[in-house]
Design a protein around this motif. Structure first.
Motif, PDB file in Angstrom:
ATOM      1  N   LEU A  20      -2.564  -3.425   4.433  1.00 24.43           N
ATOM      2  CA  LEU A  20      -1.735  -2.687   5.383  1.00 24.43           C
ATOM      3  C   LEU A  20      -0.425  -3.426   5.626  1.00 24.43           C
ATOM      4  O   LEU A  20       0.659  -2.824   5.685  1.00 24.43           O
ATOM      5  CB  LEU A  20      -2.503  -2.522   6.689  1.00 24.43           C
ATOM      6  N   LEU A  21      -0.506  -4.742   5.733  1.00 25.25           N
ATOM      7  CA  LEU A  21       0.681  -5.555   5.994  1.00 25.25           C
ATOM      8  C   LEU A  21       1.694  -5.440   4.856  1.00 25.25           C
ATOM      9  O   LEU A  21       2.893  -5.255   5.095  1.00 25.25           O
ATOM     10  CB  LEU A  21       0.237  -7.002   6.208  1.00 25.25           C
ATOM     11  N   TYR A  22       1.227  -5.534   3.623  1.00 27.90           N
ATOM     12  CA  TYR A  22       2.163  -5.471   2.497  1.00 27.90           C
ATOM     13  C   TYR A  22       2.736  -4.067   2.308  1.00 27.90           C
ATOM     14  O   TYR A  22       3.877  -3.918   1.864  1.00 27.90           O
ATOM     15  CB  TYR A  22       1.489  -5.966   1.215  1.00 27.90           C
ATOM     16  N   LEU A  23       1.975  -3.047   2.668  1.00 25.59           N
ATOM     17  CA  LEU A  23       2.544  -1.698   2.641  1.00 25.59           C
ATOM     18  C   LEU A  23       3.676  -1.591   3.654  1.00 25.59           C
ATOM     19  O   LEU A  23       4.729  -0.992   3.369  1.00 25.59           O
ATOM     20  CB  LEU A  23       1.451  -0.665   2.935  1.00 25.59           C
ATOM     21  N   ALA A  24       3.482  -2.164   4.838  1.00 25.45           N
ATOM     22  CA  ALA A  24       4.550  -2.169   5.838  1.00 25.45           C
ATOM     23  C   ALA A  24       5.752  -2.968   5.345  1.00 25.45           C
ATOM     24  O   ALA A  24       6.906  -2.596   5.598  1.00 25.45           O
ATOM     25  CB  ALA A  24       4.034  -2.752   7.159  1.00 25.45           C
ATOM     26  N   ALA A  25       5.504  -4.070   4.629  1.00 22.13           N
ATOM     27  CA  ALA A  25       6.603  -4.872   4.085  1.00 22.13           C
ATOM     28  C   ALA A  25       7.419  -4.076   3.070  1.00 22.13           C
ATOM     29  O   ALA A  25       8.653  -4.202   3.012  1.00 22.13           O
ATOM     30  CB  ALA A  25       6.055  -6.144   3.445  1.00 22.13           C
ATOM     31  N   MET A  26       6.733  -3.267   2.257  1.00 18.65           N
ATOM     32  CA  MET A  26       7.447  -2.428   1.295  1.00 18.65           C
ATOM     33  C   MET A  26       8.473  -1.551   2.000  1.00 18.65           C
ATOM     34  O   MET A  26       9.643  -1.487   1.591  1.00 18.65           O
ATOM     35  CB  MET A  26       6.445  -1.549   0.533  1.00 18.65           C
ATOM     36  N   PHE A  27       8.041  -0.891   3.060  1.00 20.27           N
ATOM     37  CA  PHE A  27       8.945   0.026   3.742  1.00 20.27           C
ATOM     38  C   PHE A  27       9.925  -0.717   4.660  1.00 20.27           C
ATOM     39  O   PHE A  27      11.054  -0.269   4.867  1.00 20.27           O
ATOM     40  CB  PHE A  27       8.141   1.066   4.518  1.00 20.27           C
ATOM     41  N   SER A  71      10.016  -7.537 -11.731  1.00 18.89           N
ATOM     42  CA  SER A  71       9.404  -8.223 -10.588  1.00 18.89           C
ATOM     43  C   SER A  71       8.068  -7.598 -10.202  1.00 18.89           C
ATOM     44  O   SER A  71       7.210  -8.273  -9.632  1.00 18.89           O
ATOM     45  CB  SER A  71      10.358  -8.236  -9.395  1.00 18.89           C
ATOM     46  N   PHE A  72       7.885  -6.305 -10.484  1.00 14.10           N
ATOM     47  CA  PHE A  72       6.572  -5.680 -10.275  1.00 14.10           C
ATOM     48  C   PHE A  72       5.514  -6.425 -11.092  1.00 14.10           C
ATOM     49  O   PHE A  72       4.449  -6.774 -10.588  1.00 14.10           O
ATOM     50  CB  PHE A  72       6.619  -4.207 -10.683  1.00 14.10           C
ATOM     51  N   CYS A  73       5.826  -6.684 -12.348  1.00 14.18           N
ATOM     52  CA  CYS A  73       4.895  -7.388 -13.238  1.00 14.18           C
ATOM     53  C   CYS A  73       4.680  -8.823 -12.788  1.00 14.18           C
ATOM     54  O   CYS A  73       3.538  -9.318 -12.749  1.00 14.18           O
ATOM     55  CB  CYS A  73       5.418  -7.353 -14.670  1.00 14.18           C
ATOM     56  N   GLN A 130       1.234 -13.032 -10.261  1.00  9.86           N
ATOM     57  CA  GLN A 130       1.111 -14.096  -9.263  1.00  9.86           C
ATOM     58  C   GLN A 130      -0.070 -13.835  -8.326  1.00  9.86           C
ATOM     59  O   GLN A 130      -0.886 -14.728  -8.063  1.00  9.86           O
ATOM     60  CB  GLN A 130       2.400 -14.219  -8.456  1.00  9.86           C
ATOM     61  N   LEU A 131      -0.175 -12.606  -7.809  1.00  9.93           N
ATOM     62  CA  LEU A 131      -1.251 -12.306  -6.865  1.00  9.93           C
ATOM     63  C   LEU A 131      -2.618 -12.335  -7.538  1.00  9.93           C
ATOM     64  O   LEU A 131      -3.595 -12.804  -6.945  1.00  9.93           O
ATOM     65  CB  LEU A 131      -0.999 -10.955  -6.207  1.00  9.93           C
ATOM     66  N   VAL A 142       2.550  -6.549  -5.727  1.00  7.41           N
ATOM     67  CA  VAL A 142       1.604  -7.271  -4.880  1.00  7.41           C
ATOM     68  C   VAL A 142       0.423  -6.375  -4.514  1.00  7.41           C
ATOM     69  O   VAL A 142      -0.741  -6.788  -4.554  1.00  7.41           O
ATOM     70  CB  VAL A 142       2.311  -7.768  -3.602  1.00  7.41           C
ATOM     71  N   VAL A 143       0.725  -5.124  -4.155  1.00  7.69           N
ATOM     72  CA  VAL A 143      -0.304  -4.195  -3.709  1.00  7.69           C
ATOM     73  C   VAL A 143      -1.148  -3.694  -4.890  1.00  7.69           C
ATOM     74  O   VAL A 143      -2.366  -3.561  -4.787  1.00  7.69           O
ATOM     75  CB  VAL A 143       0.331  -3.005  -2.960  1.00  7.69           C
ATOM     76  N   ALA A 144      -0.500  -3.437  -6.038  1.00  5.69           N
ATOM     77  CA  ALA A 144      -1.197  -2.794  -7.158  1.00  5.69           C
ATOM     78  C   ALA A 144      -1.941  -3.775  -8.059  1.00  5.69           C
ATOM     79  O   ALA A 144      -2.970  -3.418  -8.654  1.00  5.69           O
ATOM     80  CB  ALA A 144      -0.196  -2.004  -8.000  1.00  5.69           C
ATOM     81  N   GLY A 145      -1.450  -5.000  -8.192  1.00 10.31           N
ATOM     82  CA  GLY A 145      -2.007  -5.930  -9.167  1.00 10.31           C
ATOM     83  C   GLY A 145      -3.480  -6.239  -8.983  1.00 10.31           C
ATOM     84  O   GLY A 145      -4.292  -6.028  -9.909  1.00 10.31           O
ATOM     85  N   PRO A 146      -3.900  -6.770  -7.821  1.00 10.86           N
ATOM     86  CA  PRO A 146      -5.318  -7.130  -7.655  1.00 10.86           C
ATOM     87  C   PRO A 146      -6.297  -5.971  -7.845  1.00 10.86           C
ATOM     88  O   PRO A 146      -7.338  -6.163  -8.493  1.00 10.86           O
ATOM     89  CB  PRO A 146      -5.353  -7.692  -6.222  1.00 10.86           C
ATOM     90  N   PRO A 147      -6.030  -4.754  -7.326  1.00 13.90           N
ATOM     91  CA  PRO A 147      -6.980  -3.663  -7.611  1.00 13.90           C
ATOM     92  C   PRO A 147      -7.094  -3.332  -9.098  1.00 13.90           C
ATOM     93  O   PRO A 147      -8.191  -3.034  -9.583  1.00 13.90           O
ATOM     94  CB  PRO A 147      -6.393  -2.479  -6.822  1.00 13.90           C
ATOM     95  N   LEU A 148      -5.975  -3.386  -9.821  1.00 10.03           N
ATOM     96  CA  LEU A 148      -6.029  -3.140 -11.264  1.00 10.03           C
ATOM     97  C   LEU A 148      -6.862  -4.213 -11.962  1.00 10.03           C
ATOM     98  O   LEU A 148      -7.667  -3.916 -12.857  1.00 10.03           O
ATOM     99  CB  LEU A 148      -4.614  -3.101 -11.846  1.00 10.03           C
ATOM    100  N   PHE A 149      -6.686  -5.456 -11.558  1.00 15.23           N
ATOM    101  CA  PHE A 149      -7.456  -6.555 -12.148  1.00 15.23           C
ATOM    102  C   PHE A 149      -8.948  -6.377 -11.833  1.00 15.23           C
ATOM    103  O   PHE A 149      -9.809  -6.556 -12.709  1.00 15.23           O
ATOM    104  CB  PHE A 149      -6.942  -7.888 -11.604  1.00 15.23           C
ATOM    105  N   SER A 150      -9.252  -6.029 -10.589  1.00 15.06           N
ATOM    106  CA  SER A 150     -10.648  -5.816 -10.206  1.00 15.06           C
ATOM    107  C   SER A 150     -11.272  -4.678 -11.009  1.00 15.06           C
ATOM    108  O   SER A 150     -12.431  -4.766 -11.429  1.00 15.06           O
ATOM    109  CB  SER A 150     -10.747  -5.504  -8.705  1.00 15.06           C
TER     110      SER A 150
END
Length: 395
Positions: free
Chosen positions: A46-53, A214-216, A221-222, A347-355
């Protein structure tokens, strides 16, 4: 200049502390609020989604209020978010996380504008990179201090301490405000979320491809930091203490790498080339991880992850410096905000894709194939940025 560097680095560190404090003491918070720890863990997404906006609001606030005042507002919002999170129930914890995230989203656009305007071109990558060491510095401080503080003074104590430090930093900036905000434009209207940065990004291919890279980078990194300990323990035979030490070492070499890469980019005036080299190093090191097994000498396993640390945790300062360099002079804040929106998406998309890939492959090491793909994609995107940036200095 040293005062400016100290202030921007401190703001970056305190912002990072506020971002990471809840996950660090999540078990204590879960016990106090009588909720499952998983619900507390949800707040980081939730925090990183808020950071995006939040990053999309940075352009107009930096232009109208000035980067110094915007940084002060970010610190006051960080303090307010921490106090809300400390209020003692799950609803205010999540609301506070939204406020902290929105504040975190404007920190880099504000500091980029400040550093770009006040730091000589020949030292710019270094200053940006030193400022970005505030991220691992803040993470290290929280990891060392927050659990013990929560244990002895209660789970809300670290949040109140961060709030007090954030307010102190906002006040400390005030004597410099007239100088640092001399270029602000009071005719600009504060418009909340602004897509102006995206429109400019779309018209500038070099910026567009660099932001896309930077998305990649952020995803790599995450994923590295989020899954390193479990990979070392479950698949490579390390105990938890040793795995934690390796994770800490990865962050330390990443922080040192930020400084080294910044110095190299300044000395040789090849910022984009440095980022290209880092992308290729990430690809090579990630490919090496795929082949790791318990039979590997532990020193070689550690060496592979240190190579990943120095590259996948060390790219940020040079990236932000290049975004600022390629941006129109009066649009540095909005362009950095738009670029950070893309970064936070990684940041938001990387870990779920890895999981998800791990669920299919059943191996954390083999799942590093995703990071190889991200790194090679980043290299191609940076190469495209180089082609469009031409032969201007530092390209």
């Amino acid at each position: 200049l040293l005062g400016l560097l100290a202030e921007t680095t401190a703001i970056q560190a305190v912002g990072t502390m506020a971002v990471l404090v809840v996950p660090t003491i999540a078990p204590k918070i879960a016990d106090a609020l009588a909720v499952p720890a998983g619900r507390v863990g949800f707040q980081i997404s939730l925090l990183y989604l808020a950071a995006m906006f939040g990053s999309l609001s940075a352009g107009t606030s930096v232009a109208r209020l000035g980067p110094c005042r915007t940084g002060q507002v970010a610190m006051l919002l960080t303090a307010a978010g921490c106090m809300l999170a400390a209020a003692g129930n799950l609803a205010t914890l999540l609301l506070g996380s939204l406020v902290i995230g929105a504040a975190y989203g404007v920190i880099n656009p504000a500091s980029s504008d400040l550093l770009m305007r006040h730091v000589p071109a020949g030292r710019r990558n270094l200053f940006f990179s030193i400022k970005q060491t505030g991220v691992p510095l803040g993470g290290t401080i929280i990891g060392l201090v927050a659990p013990a503080t929560a244990l002895h003074l209660g789970w809300s104590a670290p949040l109140w301490i961060i709030a007090a430090i954030a307010v102190a930093l906002a006040c400390a900036s005030q004597p410099h405000r007239a100088n640092w905000d001399a270029y602000r434009d009071i005719s600009v209207k504060l418009s909340g979320l602004s897509l102006a940065g995206f429109r400019t990004l779309a018209k500038n291919p070099a910026l567009f491809w660099l932001a896309s890279a930077s998305f990649c980078f952020a995803a790599i990194q995450l994923c590295l930091l989020a899954f390193l300990v479990v990979l070392l323990v479950e698949e490579l035979g390390f105990d938890l203490v040793a795995a934690g030490a390796i994770l800490a070492a990865v962050q330390v070499v990443g922080a040192l790498g930020r400084i080294v890469w910044g110095m190299l980019a300044d000395r040789a005036r090849i910022g984009l080339a440095v980022l290209l080299g880092l992308a290729l190093l990430m690809a090579a090191a990630s490919a090496a991880v795929i082949g790791l097994s318990p039979a590997w000498p532990k020193i070689l396993v550690v060496a592979v992850f240190q190579l990943l640390g120095v590259s996948a945790v060390g790219w940020n300062g040079v990236f932000l410096s290049e975004i600022a360099r390629l941006s129109p002079p009066r649009a540095i804040g909005s362009m950095t905000g738009a670029a950070m929106f893309v970064t936070f998406m990684g940041v938001v998309a990387g870990p779920p894709l890895f999981s998800g890939l791990h669920a299919v492959l059943g191996s954390y090491a083999r799942s590093y194939a995703l990071l190889v793909a991200f790194a090679l994609a980043a290299a191609a995107l940076i190469r495209a940025a180089q082609a469009h940036a031409g032969h201007s200095p530092s390209s």
